[in-house]
Design an enzyme around this catalytic site. Sequence first.
Site, mmCIF file in Angstrom:
data_model
loop_
_atom_site.group_PDB
_atom_site.id
_atom_site.type_symbol
_atom_site.label_atom_id
_atom_site.label_comp_id
_atom_site.label_asym_id
_atom_site.label_seq_id
_atom_site.Cartn_x
_atom_site.Cartn_y
_atom_site.Cartn_z
ATOM 1 C CE LYS A 1 15.015 -11.274 -7.589
ATOM 2 N NZ LYS A 1 15.474 -10.919 -6.341
ATOM 3 C CD GLU B 1 18.222 -12.758 -5.036
ATOM 4 O OE1 GLU B 1 17.613 -13.230 -4.057
ATOM 5 O OE2 GLU B 1 17.853 -11.719 -5.610
ATOM 6 C CD GLU C 1 11.260 -11.910 -6.046
ATOM 7 O OE1 GLU C 1 11.074 -11.365 -4.963
ATOM 8 O OE2 GLU C 1 12.252 -11.665 -6.749
ATOM 9 C CB CYS D 1 -0.955 0.080 1.178
ATOM 10 S SG CYS D 1 -2.145 -1.240 1.251
ATOM 11 C CG HIS E 1 20.933 -35.895 0.450
ATOM 12 N ND1 HIS E 1 21.228 -37.172 0.853
ATOM 13 C CD2 HIS E 1 22.107 -35.220 0.437
ATOM 14 C CE1 HIS E 1 22.532 -37.258 1.096
ATOM 15 N NE2 HIS E 1 23.084 -36.090 0.848
ATOM 16 C CE LYS F 1 12.130 -2.793 -4.297
ATOM 17 N NZ LYS F 1 12.958 -3.930 -4.719
ATOM 18 N NE ARG G 1 4.616 1.858 0.179
ATOM 19 C CZ ARG G 1 5.566 1.717 1.076
ATOM 20 N NH1 ARG G 1 6.815 1.980 0.750
ATOM 21 N NH2 ARG G 1 5.302 1.315 2.290
ATOM 22 C CG ASN H 1 1.100 0.895 4.292
ATOM 23 O OD1 ASN H 1 0.860 -0.301 4.149
ATOM 24 N ND2 ASN H 1 2.322 1.375 4.342
ATOM 25 N N GLY H 2 -1.145 -0.724 6.391
ATOM 26 C CA GLY H 2 -0.856 -1.461 7.622
ATOM 27 C C GLY H 2 -1.969 -2.448 7.903
ATOM 28 C CD1 TRP I 1 0.661 -6.378 -2.614
ATOM 29 C CD2 TRP I 1 0.227 -6.816 -0.458
ATOM 30 N NE1 TRP I 1 1.126 -7.644 -2.321
ATOM 31 C CE2 TRP I 1 0.872 -7.937 -1.017
ATOM 32 C CE3 TRP I 1 -0.141 -6.857 0.889
ATOM 33 C CZ2 TRP I 1 1.168 -9.086 -0.282
ATOM 34 C CZ3 TRP I 1 0.141 -8.002 1.623
ATOM 35 C CH2 TRP I 1 0.794 -9.106 1.037
HETATM 36 C C1 G6P Z 1 9.654 -8.225 -0.327
HETATM 37 C C2 G6P Z 1 10.299 -7.812 -1.640
HETATM 38 C C3 G6P Z 1 11.648 -8.510 -1.777
HETATM 39 C C4 G6P Z 1 12.527 -8.204 -0.595
HETATM 40 C C5 G6P Z 1 11.836 -8.557 0.731
HETATM 41 C C6 G6P Z 1 12.602 -7.994 1.910
HETATM 42 O O1 G6P Z 1 9.301 -9.553 -0.388
HETATM 43 O O2 G6P Z 1 9.457 -8.142 -2.726
HETATM 44 O O3 G6P Z 1 12.287 -8.066 -2.965
HETATM 45 O O4 G6P Z 1 13.722 -8.920 -0.698
HETATM 46 O O5 G6P Z 1 10.529 -7.984 0.778
HETATM 47 O O6 G6P Z 1 12.564 -6.600 1.828
HETATM 48 P P1 G6P Z 1 13.624 -5.633 2.460
HETATM 49 O O7 G6P Z 1 13.158 -4.275 2.036
HETATM 50 O O8 G6P Z 1 13.561 -5.830 3.947
HETATM 51 O O9 G6P Z 1 14.947 -5.976 1.912
#
Ligand code: G6P
Length: 611
Positions: free
Chosen positions: A488, A484, A491, A2, A507, A606, A27, A99-100, A73
Amino acid sequence: MCGIVGYIGKREAYPIIIKGLKRLEYRGYDSAGIALLNGDLKIMKKKGKVSDLEGTISGENLHSTIGIGHTRWATHGEPNDVNAHPHASSDGKLAIIHNGIIENYQSLKTELEIKGHKFKSETDSEVVIHLIEEIKKNNNCSLEEAVRLSLQEVVGAYAICILSSDDDKQLIAARKGSPLVIGVGDGEFFIASDATPIIEYTNNVVYLDDYEIAVIKNGKLTLKSVEDVPKTPFVHTLEMELESIEKGGFEHFMLKEIHEQPKSIRDCLRGRLLPKDNHLFLNGMSQYMNKFLNTDRLIFIACGTSWHAALVAEYLFEDIARVSVEVEYASEFRYRNPVIRETDVVIPISQSGETADTLAAIDLAKSKGATIFGVCNVVGSSIARASHAGAYIHAGPEIGVASTKAFTGQVTVLAMMALILGLKKGTLSESRYRELLFELDTIPEKIQKILEDAEPIKRIAETFQFAKNFLYLGRGYNFPVALEGALKLKEISYIHAEGYPAAEMKHGPIALIDEDMPVVFIATKDATYEKIISNIQEVKARKGKVIAIVTEGDKDIHNMAEYTVEIPKTDDCFIPLLSVIPLQLLSYYVAIYRGCNVDQPRNLAKSVTVE
Ligand code: G6P
């Protein structure tokens, strides 16, 4: 998670709010809405993107110099027009954006329903504006006082912004646990979840703290606590450039941010690393050096990609500084009754500096007396402010939801920290330290070199765009990179992908391998090279399709793998900074071939400011 925007001043509010919502769309983007005041309160909201909202309200009379806007969101209630913010009070005179998460919204709602309030949406946010209305009526008090009293009853996290049709010269905002920034202009004020909607108008900002209420009335900003204690607004000067939050000719923010990495790492090293002078310095770390030297363990807490950077830190600090490391998911740490000692140095890593679980984990560690050393990107963010000391990664705003340049910035800072600590502790010799300083300095150019030859990666992406699963395997420093890379891909392309330590494959995941399974090996020439070759053979024996990220000039793996992508040679401890780049590009191009919305992947946000 949000985005909220507000404006009060002399200009037309609507264009400022719409533009601000577009800047904050990363956001959350399942619905959007705005409220404007021009005598009456006019609320317009719509499921979908900010552009969908814009489409529905063209042609309306939008004249107003005060307004609020929201991009959602969803947490409580599915994304639809009714659940979109702003929400209004029963009499239609008050509007709120939030937001929250209001944790006790159900009990508040029940009480308010008994008193005759009727709710239109399923959201927790609507309850707050009805509560304010009820308290204002019962106490016959000002809106400001009603907001203050209401917030004493609310449990949970909030950043809110409220306006009332009874007073078009007043805007009220408050925060607890969710970020809120106020831009201070010349007779005008901008409110937003982060500074990106603000910087084109003013560099002067006030960061609201938890339990603070901001009242902007008749061109003046006053702050007070929920307990009614007056506070002095402290105006910070932002150093962000407008270009840093625009796409700059790239099709997507993610691609721009991938390509920015030579620069963002250079910015991260600037003034800190001068190899010729044998100089590496992190101010925050030097101030807390005693804590680092006197602890026998470091605890890293983070979420998502930042957690992967923390895993790289485990290798770095154990290898270079011989200190034991624990890496924790913030969300698990906070509820696990962990053993935390006063001598512990706890290192939260966060791009946004606002992740709710990481913040809560910090509070827990702080309450046990640990030292908190934050590694954040967003300057002035909640995590940066909650830390005793820290180091910024200086990557500049990261807008693409899939984190890229923040990861390499985090690893760069963590590598610098490990080198500084290793030298101080004597676990790293002076000559090796010097060698590593020179090598670290070459990383931006080496990344640039990888970026200049993306064609092989594009071809691999095209070939495997229809794959249903991917496996990513790496060992040592490349194990977190495998995680990672898989994250990616998941996502932004919605392909199921798993990252695994290559040796663990036998395993379990080996059962998944057949001729349809692309397996990405991060197989650079490092300490585990010979071992990973055996793992590649195991996959080939089961007809898996091997895509290997290799060190340039590697003929052996080239002859074994179906596809190879070369990266320059570097020291083992900096390999993640290079080996992650082709994986970022691979996920980007796979998503593009699949027609996915790279910058706004479904269901993600984000900055996750709720639990
Ligand atoms: C969300 C974002 C990720 C990020 C994670 C942690 O899931 O989509 O890209 O790695 O939060 O966020 P931060 O801002 O704490 O790194």
